[in-house]
Scaffold this active site. Structure first.
Site, PDB file in Angstrom:
ATOM      1  CE1 TYR A  69       4.476  -2.948  -1.159  1.00  0.00           C
ATOM      2  CE2 TYR A  69       4.318  -2.138   1.092  1.00  0.00           C
ATOM      3  CZ  TYR A  69       3.847  -2.935   0.073  1.00  0.00           C
ATOM      4  OH  TYR A  69       2.736  -3.722   0.280  1.00  0.00           O
ATOM      5  CE  LYS A 126       1.172  -1.702  -2.303  1.00  0.00           C
ATOM      6  NZ  LYS A 126       0.134  -2.400  -3.077  1.00  0.00           N
ATOM      7  CB  THR A 154       2.279 -15.297   1.883  1.00  0.00           C
ATOM      8  OG1 THR A 154       3.491 -14.565   2.107  1.00  0.00           O
ATOM      9  CG2 THR A 154       1.120 -14.347   1.592  1.00  0.00           C
TER      10      THR A 154
END
Length: 116
Positions: free
Chosen positions: A35, A39, A70
């Protein structure tokens, strides 16, 4: 996605592209190797696209949240991990700013949105 929209923006004489990056792109984070690397590559892409597209009137920027508040993150993470999470509406407002006329002089930037 950028390849798909650039011809349309070029025909219109310009536009704004906003990508979503993340804090781990610039700060090492354990357990997030793939990840973080993807990014980081996105952050570099923003810079390259800025150089290539700014002459066409197309601005390219990114917003880089640390953690977005979230329901999924709330279910997966302990409350202390969410202490500085940023509301998705706040991220949307940063994106809208970067896409709008008020950010006309901004291009090639990765704006942090790390929360309070």
């Amino acid at each position: 996605m950028t390849q798909a929209v650039v011809p349309h923006m070029r025909a219109r004489g310009g536009g704004a592209i906003v990508h979503v990056s993340a804090r781990p792109a610039t700060e090492p984070t354990a357990g997030m190797t793939a990840y973080s690397l993807t990014k980081a590559a996105l952050n570099n892409l923003v810079g390259v696209l800025d150089v290539e597209l700014r002459p066409l009137g197309i601005r390219v920027n990114a917003v880089a949240p640390q953690l977005i508040a979230t329901p999924k993150n709330a279910a997966m993470l302990p409350p202390e991990a969410l202490a500085h999470a940023v509301a998705s509406d706040a991220i949307a407002e940063v994106i809208a700013f970067l896409a709008g006329d008020a950010a006309a002089p901004v291009s090639g930037a990765v704006l942090p949105a790390y929360g309070a």
